[in-house]
Design an enzyme around this catalytic site. Sequence first.
Site, short mmCIF file in Angstrom:
data_model
loop_
_atom_site.label_atom_id
_atom_site.label_comp_id
_atom_site.label_asym_id
_atom_site.label_seq_id
_atom_site.Cartn_x
_atom_site.Cartn_y
_atom_site.Cartn_z
N ARG A 105 -0.36 14.42 13.59
CA ARG A 105 0.11 14.29 12.21
C ARG A 105 0.06 15.61 11.42
NH1 ARG A 105 -1.65 8.52 9.72
NH2 ARG A 105 0.38 8.55 8.74
N ASP B 9 4.39 0.71 12.33
CA ASP B 9 3.20 0.02 11.83
C ASP B 9 3.09 -1.42 12.33
OD1 ASP B 9 2.49 2.29 10.51
OD2 ASP B 9 2.99 1.59 8.50
N CYS C 182 -5.64 13.10 13.23
CA CYS C 182 -5.87 11.70 12.89
C CYS C 182 -5.82 10.89 14.17
CB CYS C 182 -4.82 11.30 11.88
SG CYS C 182 -4.07 9.74 12.04
N LYS D 3 0.84 -1.21 0.00
CA LYS D 3 0.00 0.00 0.00
C LYS D 3 0.87 1.25 0.00
CE LYS D 3 -1.90 1.63 4.04
NZ LYS D 3 -1.65 3.06 4.27
N ASN D 4 1.82 1.31 0.93
CA ASN D 4 2.58 2.55 1.10
C ASN D 4 3.57 2.81 -0.04
OD1 ASN D 4 1.14 2.93 3.40
ND2 ASN D 4 2.84 2.61 4.82
N ARG E 159 -8.36 -1.13 4.89
CA ARG E 159 -7.60 -0.05 4.22
C ARG E 159 -6.19 -0.50 3.88
NH1 ARG E 159 -8.43 5.83 6.62
NH2 ARG E 159 -6.88 6.13 5.00
#
Length: 417
Positions: free
Chosen positions: A121, A305, A116, A22-23, A397
Amino acid sequence: MGNIKILGGRKLSGSLRIQGSKNAALPMIAASVLHNGKSVLHNCPQIADVGYMTEILNGLGARTWWEGKSLHLDCTHLRYGQIPSVYAEKMRSSIIYLGALLGRFHQSAIAHPGGCVIGARPIDIHLQVLKLLGAHIREKDGMIYASCTQLKGNEYEFPKISVGATQQAILAAVKAQGVTRLHRCAREPEVQWLVRYLNSRGADITGENTGEIVVRGVEQLTDLEYEVPPDRIVAGTYLCAGAITRSKITLENVPVEEMESFLHMYRKMGGQYEVNSGKLLADSRELNRAVTYLETDVYPGFPTDLQSPLMAVLTTVRGVSHIRETIFEDRYKAAEGLQKMGAAIDVNGQDAWIYGGASLRGARLKARELRGGAALVLAGLAASGETVVEDCEYIERGYEHICEDLSALGGVIRKEE
Ligand code: UD1
């Protein structure tokens, strides 16, 4: 909102292929606007955030479509337009469109992404580096407007290491006039992949693995087809699924060289692994050692993460583990859910102590954010009885098929709408 239902207490086994990252994919999609032509991303994960990024492009006149697992982006007829709050709020990383669109149209506008759930952030560094490259930034009524006559190369030292701001700077500098020298850049693999992706289509960027990046502006880029690399965070999460159930599993398409700090910790906890022709064979049957102290850090340190998934595993390991979260201020959202399942965890600011070894029991929980939500699913695999994780859209997500993937490994897990 959907729920994930898990019947815990089963060992996992078998083999699983890791999805595209994803990133890595998101900044590649943003980068596609710099080129007046076509981009194809093979093995692109079909997740909500990728959907939002392409919807933004569609709104600006691009054509985007899927052919199997390949995402096609045709930005030939892209036109200037504003990115509304509906996207900016849903997806903070859409902020990197600001620099990319500035590179294409010399103007861009996006709604302020706001705070967030895992921390404040801010985007101050994103804006600072764009200003230094010649952008005029104006904030009004919740919108950020950027404009310039021409972006010009300059020198900038990041005050704090930031993945997104480093990517923002690179995107803005690719077609700027002259040379941009960026100091104290993030070295995360996703920054390195963005540089490789851009260089493959005619950009001139060096130093991406050193923290000192030099971007020499080019006038144009070329069409490109590119393979999205595998997702190191998804691989780490599924390794944690094997660990929390003390199972032996095989993961295919694992970016092992990007996962050194995580694999080092896994080994210290008693996990064993070997890498064989691109496959990671992970044996967690003897995993039983607590972690005396672990700090999350920028790459190549332990990734924030994977902090929550690891915390879930540590609740099942006898002894006291101590984690310090140094990247985000509020990233212990999973602790509350884990406590509800019987785990003993003390959180104090950026520190968490896990008094591991109590048996987890199934409970009804809520996912509050992506990785913390995934951690609750992992705990559900190890808990006795049934666990329901509500609001699983947060989890989806980042994980393309978490229920199917864990079912393929023998977990009893399914999604309920
Ligand atoms: C990216 C990843 C996210 C990961 C994080 C850290 C994507 C889409 N997301 O997020 O999964 O957890 O890196 O590895 O790739 N900061 C500022 N000002 C700024 C920008 C950042 O103060 O202008 C702070 C942040 O609040 C945070 C720290 O810098 O405390 C690091 O954040 P950053 O590396 O920018 O994370 P993201 O790029 O948002």
